[in-house]
Every structure is written in C-alpha cells, then in structure tokens.
Enzyme design. Structure first.
Site, PDB file in Angstrom:
ATOM      1  N   THR A   8       0.764  -1.097  -0.127  1.00 35.50           N
ATOM      2  CA  THR A   8       0.113  -0.078  -0.030  1.00 35.50           C
ATOM      3  C   THR A   8       0.863   1.303   0.201  1.00 35.50           C
ATOM      4  OG1 THR A   8      -1.793   1.181   1.062  1.00 35.50           O
ATOM      5  CG2 THR A   8      -0.009   0.005   2.428  1.00 35.50           C
ATOM      6  N   ASN A  10      -0.481   4.189   1.026  1.00 36.73           N
ATOM      7  CA  ASN A  10      -1.316   4.720   2.134  1.00 36.73           C
ATOM      8  C   ASN A  10      -0.862   4.649   3.444  1.00 36.73           C
ATOM      9  OD1 ASN A  10      -3.142   5.720   4.141  1.00 36.73           O
ATOM     10  ND2 ASN A  10      -4.864   5.104   2.652  1.00 36.73           N
ATOM     11  N   GLY A  12      -1.435   6.184   6.220  1.00 36.25           N
ATOM     12  CA  GLY A  12      -2.384   6.000   7.291  1.00 36.25           C
ATOM     13  C   GLY A  12      -2.777   4.695   7.429  1.00 36.25           C
ATOM     14  N   LYS A  13      -2.843   4.036   6.310  1.00 36.47           N
ATOM     15  CA  LYS A  13      -3.598   2.597   6.561  1.00 36.47           C
ATOM     16  C   LYS A  13      -2.264   1.735   7.116  1.00 36.47           C
ATOM     17  CE  LYS A  13      -6.424   1.303   2.474  1.00 36.47           C
ATOM     18  NZ  LYS A  13      -6.356   0.515   1.225  1.00 36.47           N
ATOM     19  N   GLU A  41      -2.364  -1.773 -11.735  1.00 41.28           N
ATOM     20  CA  GLU A  41      -3.679  -1.400 -12.202  1.00 41.28           C
ATOM     21  C   GLU A  41      -4.681  -2.390 -11.618  1.00 41.28           C
ATOM     22  OE1 GLU A  41      -6.118  -1.244 -16.343  1.00 41.28           O
ATOM     23  OE2 GLU A  41      -4.527  -1.768 -16.513  1.00 41.28           O
ATOM     24  N   ASP A  70      -8.133  -4.604  -0.441  1.00 41.67           N
ATOM     25  CA  ASP A  70      -8.888  -3.855  -1.191  1.00 41.67           C
ATOM     26  C   ASP A  70     -10.148  -3.909  -0.645  1.00 41.67           C
ATOM     27  OD1 ASP A  70      -8.977  -2.626  -3.754  1.00 41.67           O
ATOM     28  OD2 ASP A  70     -10.724  -3.963  -4.428  1.00 41.67           O
ATOM     29  N   SER A  71     -10.520  -2.685  -0.561  1.00 40.75           N
ATOM     30  CA  SER A  71     -11.834  -2.425   0.198  1.00 40.75           C
ATOM     31  C   SER A  71     -12.785  -1.457  -0.462  1.00 40.75           C
ATOM     32  CB  SER A  71     -11.377  -1.693   1.545  1.00 40.75           C
ATOM     33  OG  SER A  71     -10.728  -0.590   1.322  1.00 40.75           O
ATOM     34  N   GLY A 154     -12.954   9.198   3.607  1.00 41.48           N
ATOM     35  CA  GLY A 154     -13.832   8.443   2.711  1.00 41.48           C
ATOM     36  C   GLY A 154     -15.307   8.451   3.021  1.00 41.48           C
ATOM     37  N   TYR A 155     -16.022   7.427   2.947  1.00 43.54           N
ATOM     38  CA  TYR A 155     -17.516   7.638   3.238  1.00 43.54           C
ATOM     39  C   TYR A 155     -17.954   7.553   4.582  1.00 43.54           C
ATOM     40  CZ  TYR A 155     -17.101   6.630  -1.839  1.00 43.54           C
ATOM     41  OH  TYR A 155     -16.929   6.624  -3.205  1.00 43.54           O
TER      42      TYR A 155
HETATM   43  P1  IMP Z   1      -8.599   1.141  -1.493  1.00 41.35           P
HETATM   44  O1  IMP Z   1      -7.482   1.897  -0.981  1.00 41.35           O
HETATM   45  O2  IMP Z   1      -8.321   0.757  -2.994  1.00 41.35           O
HETATM   46  O3  IMP Z   1      -8.945  -0.224  -0.884  1.00 41.35           O
HETATM   47  O4  IMP Z   1     -10.153   2.048  -1.557  1.00 41.35           O
HETATM   48  C1  IMP Z   1     -10.972   1.627  -0.903  1.00 41.35           C
HETATM   49  C2  IMP Z   1     -11.991   2.934  -1.076  1.00 41.35           C
HETATM   50  O5  IMP Z   1     -13.147   2.458  -0.380  1.00 41.35           O
HETATM   51  C3  IMP Z   1     -11.414   4.165  -0.065  1.00 41.35           C
HETATM   52  O6  IMP Z   1     -10.720   5.147  -1.043  1.00 41.35           O
HETATM   53  C4  IMP Z   1     -12.855   4.824   0.238  1.00 41.35           C
HETATM   54  O7  IMP Z   1     -13.419   5.546  -0.768  1.00 41.35           O
HETATM   55  C5  IMP Z   1     -13.560   3.299   0.709  1.00 41.35           C
HETATM   56  N1  IMP Z   1     -13.397   2.986   2.021  1.00 41.35           N
HETATM   57  C6  IMP Z   1     -12.879   1.839   2.409  1.00 41.35           C
HETATM   58  N2  IMP Z   1     -12.514   1.636   3.534  1.00 41.35           N
HETATM   59  C7  IMP Z   1     -13.270   2.764   3.988  1.00 41.35           C
HETATM   60  C8  IMP Z   1     -13.562   3.202   5.482  1.00 41.35           C
HETATM   61  O8  IMP Z   1     -13.236   2.538   6.314  1.00 41.35           O
HETATM   62  N3  IMP Z   1     -14.123   4.423   5.650  1.00 41.35           N
HETATM   63  C9  IMP Z   1     -14.500   4.844   4.425  1.00 41.35           C
HETATM   64  N4  IMP Z   1     -14.453   4.659   3.450  1.00 41.35           N
HETATM   65  C10 IMP Z   1     -13.845   3.659   3.149  1.00 41.35           C
END
Ligand code: IMP
Length: 201
Positions: A8, A10, A12-13, A41, A70-71, A154-155
């Site tokens: 990753t 990220n 923070g993650k 990709e 992935d989330s 995010g959301y």
């Molecule tokens: P990833 O980093 O490709 O897994 O992106 C997942 C996306 O899903 C993030 O950019 C957010 O838009 C959303 N997401 C996943 N987990 C969360 C969470 O815990 N809170 C809010 N949004 C989330």
C-alpha cells in the site's frame, strides 16, 4: 527477522496495519520501506481479485511474503455501488464531501430499511511458495440522511453503525479498528500468518 511487505502507498493505513499485525520476529514494511516502486492496475471486478492482483504482482517482484488489501462501500439499494470503484467513484480526485453528497442524493426519499450498506475489506497474502491466502471482513450499517463526524476518511461521514447510533466518522480510531471491516480482515490474516510462519520453522 521475517519480512512482510504490505503493498500500500497509504501511510495512514499502514500505521493501523502495523499495530494490528504486530507479531514477534516479524517486520512489516511498506513498499517504500522495501524500496519497491510499482503502479499496479486494479482491473479486477471483485475486492478479492484486486487484492490478489496487488499481492501477487509485488510478491513476484520480491520473493517475500506480500500482503495487499482492497476495500470499499456496498450500498444495497444501488446494486452494491460504489463497490470496487469506491475510490474512483465520481473521479479519483473528487472530494469526499461531493462523493458523499452524490450518494445521499441518489438515496433521496429512500426509507431507512432500504438504506442498508456495508464496508468490505479483503486481504490477500502472496506466499513465496506460490500459494495465496485471503481473508475478508465486513461491517454492516446503513447510509444516513446527512454526513456526520470528522474522524476517519472517505465514506465514513455517511456510514451509520446502528449499535453505536453514530457514523464511523464519529467513532474514535480504537473503536473503529475494533469494529471495522479492515480490523476484522487483518486479525483473521494475522491468525493465518501465524500458522504459516510456525509451520515454516
Ligand atoms: P482502496 O484503498 O483501494 O482499498 O480504496 C478503498 C476505498 O473505499 C477508499 O478510497 C474509500 O473510498 C472507501 N473505503 C474503504 N474503507 C473505508 C473506511 O473505512 N471508511 C470510509 N471509506 C472507506
């Protein structure tokens, strides 16, 4: 010291991941810390496919144990959108205040019982012997009528957790880690990795 790379970018993650996956004799490294630069990709159609693509690609480059996640958010009334496109929904660079408002607008007039949603996280581990392990975690909730809270990302401001009567953006990081899709998937992965590492020595 055993090395595990988490694919990753990220930071923070990664902080959250290092706390949860803390294991004796194991060092968790980011791609940057491991000196790897790769633009992967994410062209899978499921969280599982995307997590596996990322873990395997970096695993093949390094030969180490590589984890990737992935989330995203699934809203039942919108046929599970934004799903695997959560980060890209309405454009990668669009602020979440706008993305959240767009989803609220699409749910205008929809009753609470039909606003069910969940965050999903799949973690994949690509092992040096070619095997892949995946774990999955979810948190069930519903989409509120207005954004609330300043924590998280995010959301989170529109995702309500019924047990806590608030959004995930109103939980502390500790509370969210205990309940969250990512926390659950990471704890399950930690158990899988312990078994793998014990069998290896
Ligand atoms: P990833 O980093 O490709 O897994 O992106 C997942 C996306 O899903 C993030 O950019 C957010 O838009 C959303 N997401 C996943 N987990 C969360 C969470 O815990 N809170 C809010 N949004 C989330």
């Amino acid at each position: 010291m055993k090395k595990i790379i988490f694919a990753t970018g990220n930071e923070g993650k990664l902080k959250e991941i290092k706390v949860i996956l803390d294991m004796e004799g194991v060092e968790i490294l980011s791609m940057q810390e491991a000196g790897i630069h790769a633009d992967i990709e994410e062209n899978g159609t499921t969280f599982q496919e995307n997590a596996i693509i990322k873990a395997k690609t970096i695993g093949e480059l390094t030969g180490e144990i590589v984890l990737a996640d992935d989330s995203g958010l699934e809203i039942d009334y919108l046929n599970k959108e934004p799903g695997v496109y959560s980060a890209r929904y309405a454009g990668e660079d669009t602020p979440y205040s706008i993305k959240n408002q767009m989803l609220l607008d699409r749910l205008e007039g929809v009753e609470m019982e039909q606003r069910t949603a969940r965050f999903v996280c799949v973690i994949a581990a690509a092992l040096p012997d070619g095997r892949v392990i995946t774990t999955r975690g979810t948190i069930e909730g519903y989409i509120g009528h207005a954004p609330a809270g300043e924590n998280g990302f995010g959301y989170d401001p529109i995702f309500y957790v019924p047990e806590y009567r608030c959004s995930t953006a109103q939980l502390t990081m500790e509370q969210k880690n205990r309940l969250s899709h990512r926390g659950k998937a990471l704890r399950a992965m930690k158990e899988e990795l312990k078994v793998y590492l014990e069998a290896e020595v």
